[in-house]
Write a protein that holds these residues in place. Structure first.
Motif, PDB file in Angstrom:
ATOM      1  N   ALA A 194       1.224  -1.338   0.136  1.00  0.00           N
ATOM      2  CA  ALA A 194      -0.344   0.067  -0.114  1.00  0.00           C
ATOM      3  C   ALA A 194       1.039   1.229  -0.078  1.00  0.00           C
ATOM      4  N   VAL A 195       0.858   1.892  -0.970  1.00  0.00           N
ATOM      5  CA  VAL A 195       1.699   3.358  -1.127  1.00  0.00           C
ATOM      6  C   VAL A 195       0.928   4.120  -0.946  1.00  0.00           C
ATOM      7  N   PHE A 196       1.347   5.078   0.322  1.00  0.00           N
ATOM      8  CA  PHE A 196       0.596   6.542   0.289  1.00  0.00           C
ATOM      9  C   PHE A 196       0.873   7.890  -0.275  1.00  0.00           C
ATOM     10  N   VAL A 197       0.790   8.293  -0.647  1.00  0.00           N
ATOM     11  CA  VAL A 197       1.552   9.409  -1.110  1.00  0.00           C
ATOM     12  C   VAL A 197       1.205  11.150  -0.535  1.00  0.00           C
ATOM     13  N   THR A 198       0.127  11.373  -0.118  1.00  0.00           N
ATOM     14  CA  THR A 198      -0.042  12.422   1.111  1.00  0.00           C
ATOM     15  C   THR A 198      -0.671  12.237   2.177  1.00  0.00           C
ATOM     16  N   GLY A 199      -0.782  12.880   3.266  1.00  0.00           N
ATOM     17  CA  GLY A 199      -1.425  13.247   4.304  1.00  0.00           C
ATOM     18  C   GLY A 199      -2.271  13.166   4.375  1.00  0.00           C
ATOM     19  N   VAL A 200      -3.174  13.762   3.734  1.00  0.00           N
ATOM     20  CA  VAL A 200      -4.612  14.387   3.587  1.00  0.00           C
ATOM     21  C   VAL A 200      -5.008  13.488   2.995  1.00  0.00           C
ATOM     22  N   GLY A 201      -4.648  12.884   1.886  1.00  0.00           N
ATOM     23  CA  GLY A 201      -5.542  11.754   1.915  1.00  0.00           C
ATOM     24  C   GLY A 201      -4.618  10.732   2.348  1.00  0.00           C
ATOM     25  N   ALA A 202      -4.002  10.002   2.921  1.00  0.00           N
ATOM     26  CA  ALA A 202      -5.149   9.001   3.855  1.00  0.00           C
ATOM     27  C   ALA A 202      -5.512   9.409   4.995  1.00  0.00           C
ATOM     28  N   ARG A 203      -5.345  10.742   5.548  1.00  0.00           N
ATOM     29  CA  ARG A 203      -6.841  10.488   6.143  1.00  0.00           C
ATOM     30  C   ARG A 203      -8.022  10.595   6.413  1.00  0.00           C
ATOM     31  N   HIS A 204      -7.857  11.066   4.557  1.00  0.00           N
ATOM     32  CA  HIS A 204      -9.545  11.151   4.238  1.00  0.00           C
ATOM     33  C   HIS A 204      -9.703   9.414   3.984  1.00  0.00           C
ATOM     34  N   LEU A 205      -8.924   8.234   3.360  1.00  0.00           N
ATOM     35  CA  LEU A 205      -9.666   7.311   2.942  1.00  0.00           C
ATOM     36  C   LEU A 205      -9.300   6.992   4.625  1.00  0.00           C
ATOM     37  N   LEU A 206      -8.605   6.709   5.402  1.00  0.00           N
ATOM     38  CA  LEU A 206      -9.856   5.758   6.833  1.00  0.00           C
ATOM     39  C   LEU A 206     -10.331   6.970   7.282  1.00  0.00           C
ATOM     40  N   SER A 207     -10.618   7.555   7.469  1.00  0.00           N
ATOM     41  CA  SER A 207     -11.377   8.596   8.137  1.00  0.00           C
ATOM     42  C   SER A 207     -12.972   7.841   7.105  1.00  0.00           C
ATOM     43  N   ALA A 208     -12.867   8.029   5.868  1.00  0.00           N
ATOM     44  CA  ALA A 208     -13.693   7.394   4.727  1.00  0.00           C
ATOM     45  C   ALA A 208     -14.226   5.641   5.369  1.00  0.00           C
ATOM     46  N   ALA A 209     -13.151   4.806   5.595  1.00  0.00           N
ATOM     47  CA  ALA A 209     -13.555   3.790   6.732  1.00  0.00           C
ATOM     48  C   ALA A 209     -14.132   3.660   7.489  1.00  0.00           C
ATOM     49  N   GLY A 210     -13.377   4.492   8.285  1.00  0.00           N
ATOM     50  CA  GLY A 210     -14.438   4.574   9.578  1.00  0.00           C
ATOM     51  C   GLY A 210     -16.097   4.345   9.258  1.00  0.00           C
ATOM     52  N   ARG A 211     -15.694   6.180   8.379  1.00  0.00           N
ATOM     53  CA  ARG A 211     -17.592   6.082   8.456  1.00  0.00           C
ATOM     54  C   ARG A 211     -18.725   5.272   7.746  1.00  0.00           C
ATOM     55  N   LEU A 212     -17.143   4.514   7.022  1.00  0.00           N
ATOM     56  CA  LEU A 212     -18.421   3.276   6.572  1.00  0.00           C
ATOM     57  C   LEU A 212     -18.459   2.379   6.800  1.00  0.00           C
ATOM     58  N   GLY A 213     -17.741   1.974   7.641  1.00  0.00           N
ATOM     59  CA  GLY A 213     -17.646   0.728   8.339  1.00  0.00           C
ATOM     60  C   GLY A 213     -17.087  -0.366   8.318  1.00  0.00           C
ATOM     61  N   VAL A 214     -15.598  -0.091   7.968  1.00  0.00           N
ATOM     62  CA  VAL A 214     -14.956  -1.145   7.236  1.00  0.00           C
ATOM     63  C   VAL A 214     -13.519  -0.934   7.719  1.00  0.00           C
ATOM     64  N   ASN A 215     -13.363  -0.145   8.555  1.00  0.00           N
ATOM     65  CA  ASN A 215     -12.235   0.862   9.377  1.00  0.00           C
ATOM     66  C   ASN A 215     -11.406  -0.363   9.575  1.00  0.00           C
ATOM     67  N   GLU A 216     -11.871  -1.288  10.516  1.00  0.00           N
ATOM     68  CA  GLU A 216     -11.077  -2.903  11.197  1.00  0.00           C
ATOM     69  C   GLU A 216     -10.849  -4.271   9.846  1.00  0.00           C
ATOM     70  N   ALA A 217     -11.481  -3.732   9.111  1.00  0.00           N
ATOM     71  CA  ALA A 217     -11.026  -4.555   7.754  1.00  0.00           C
ATOM     72  C   ALA A 217     -10.037  -3.881   7.190  1.00  0.00           C
ATOM     73  N   LEU A 218     -10.182  -2.144   7.175  1.00  0.00           N
ATOM     74  CA  LEU A 218      -9.122  -1.486   5.983  1.00  0.00           C
ATOM     75  C   LEU A 218      -8.127  -1.964   6.607  1.00  0.00           C
TER      76      LEU A 218
END
Length: 289
Positions: free
Chosen positions: A60-84
């Protein structure tokens, strides 16, 4: 900095940058030239996360801090945080510089490799040295544009899952940035700082819309400052020189080097030379212990 006026084009952490300028004796002027806090809709992110979690990731390659935060925050909202989190825990995690590394560590995601300089080509070269046939690689991109590593990785046989967690745009009201450009042309600004390639592109677009000759920015003595090699290349692609760039691409180092350059110019009147390309390095921490 002895009262030098310093233009700040960043949108994120601008208050922190202004505080650094003041602490070093300068006078900050904020003119954001980019807006990076525009997350895409959850419907789009849900599809992206479904693709990511469809089967195990190798890298997994993360290019920016803001992108990493947005993606992981969305995982929490969408109920797949643990899976991610589980998927990332089982993969090798590579980041392009310190910003995504800091965000991932805050969110308890292990980081195995940090590219330095913070450039996609460094990560791409590392991965292309391996056998990528059949390997699944997540690449989180900066904004809507595809990262330059995607096509070579796919050509090498990798299955690349692409994530665009946020959009990048020019501020609706860019007058403050236009003011910085005009003052840089007129010589009324001692330094102009850039902390991302997108800020450079936005600055140039705003200046050109205002009929400002971008080629004259800095011609009257304004020092043009880049936080690192990606930003430096963006400036040079628009015909702008780089007078100050820290050896380590970090905000604090950038402003300390700027303060030294301003002091040297005041003391002896010698202009600061454009910088050479720094060496490529990669800090390794793989496999995890």
């Amino acid at each position: 900095m002895n009262g030098a006026s310093v233009g700040i084009t960043a949108a994120r952490r601008a208050d922190e940058q202004a505080a650094l300028v003041r602490a070093l004796g300068g006078v900050p002027r904020h003119g954001p030239s980019v807006n990076v806090d525009v997350p895409v809709g959850d419907a789009t992110l849900e599809r992206t996360l479904r693709d990511v979690l469809a089967s195990p990731l190798h890298t997994a390659v993360f290019v920016t801090g803001v992108g990493a935060r947005h993606l992981l925050s969305a995982a929490g909202r969408l109920g797949v945080n643990e899976a991610l989190w589980s998927s990332l825990h089982g993969a090798r995690v590579i980041v392009r510089g310190t910003k995504p590394r800091r965000v991932l560590r805050e969110l308890d995601v292990r980081v195995d490799l940090t590219a330095a300089p913070a450039e996609s080509r460094v990560i791409c070269d590392l991965l292309l040295a391996e056998d990528l046939v059949g390997k699944r690689i997540l690449v989180q991109c900066a904004g809507a544009a595809p990262d330059l590593m995607i096509a070579p990785l796919r050509a090498a046989g990798a299955e690349v899952v692409v994530a665009h967690p946020y959009a990048i745009d020019i501020p609706a009201d860019g007058q403050a940035a236009v003011g910085l450009a005009a003052d840089a042309v007129a010589g009324h600004l001692d330094a102009l700082t850039f902390t991302s390639a997108h800020a450079v592109d936005g600055f140039v677009s705003l200046a050109e819309r205002a009929d400002i000759d971008v080629g004259q920015v800095g011609a009257a003595g304004t020092l043009i400052v880049a936080v690192g090699p990606v930003t430096r290349r963006a400036l040079r692609s628009h015909g702008l020189p780089v007078h100050v760039e820290p050896e380590t691409p970090r905000m604090g180092a950038m402003y300390r080097d700027l303060a030294a350059a301003l002091m040297a110019r005041r003391d002896d009147g010698v202009p600061t030379p454009d910088l050479a390309h720094p060496p490529t390095q990669l800090r390794r921490a793989w496999p995890p212990s």
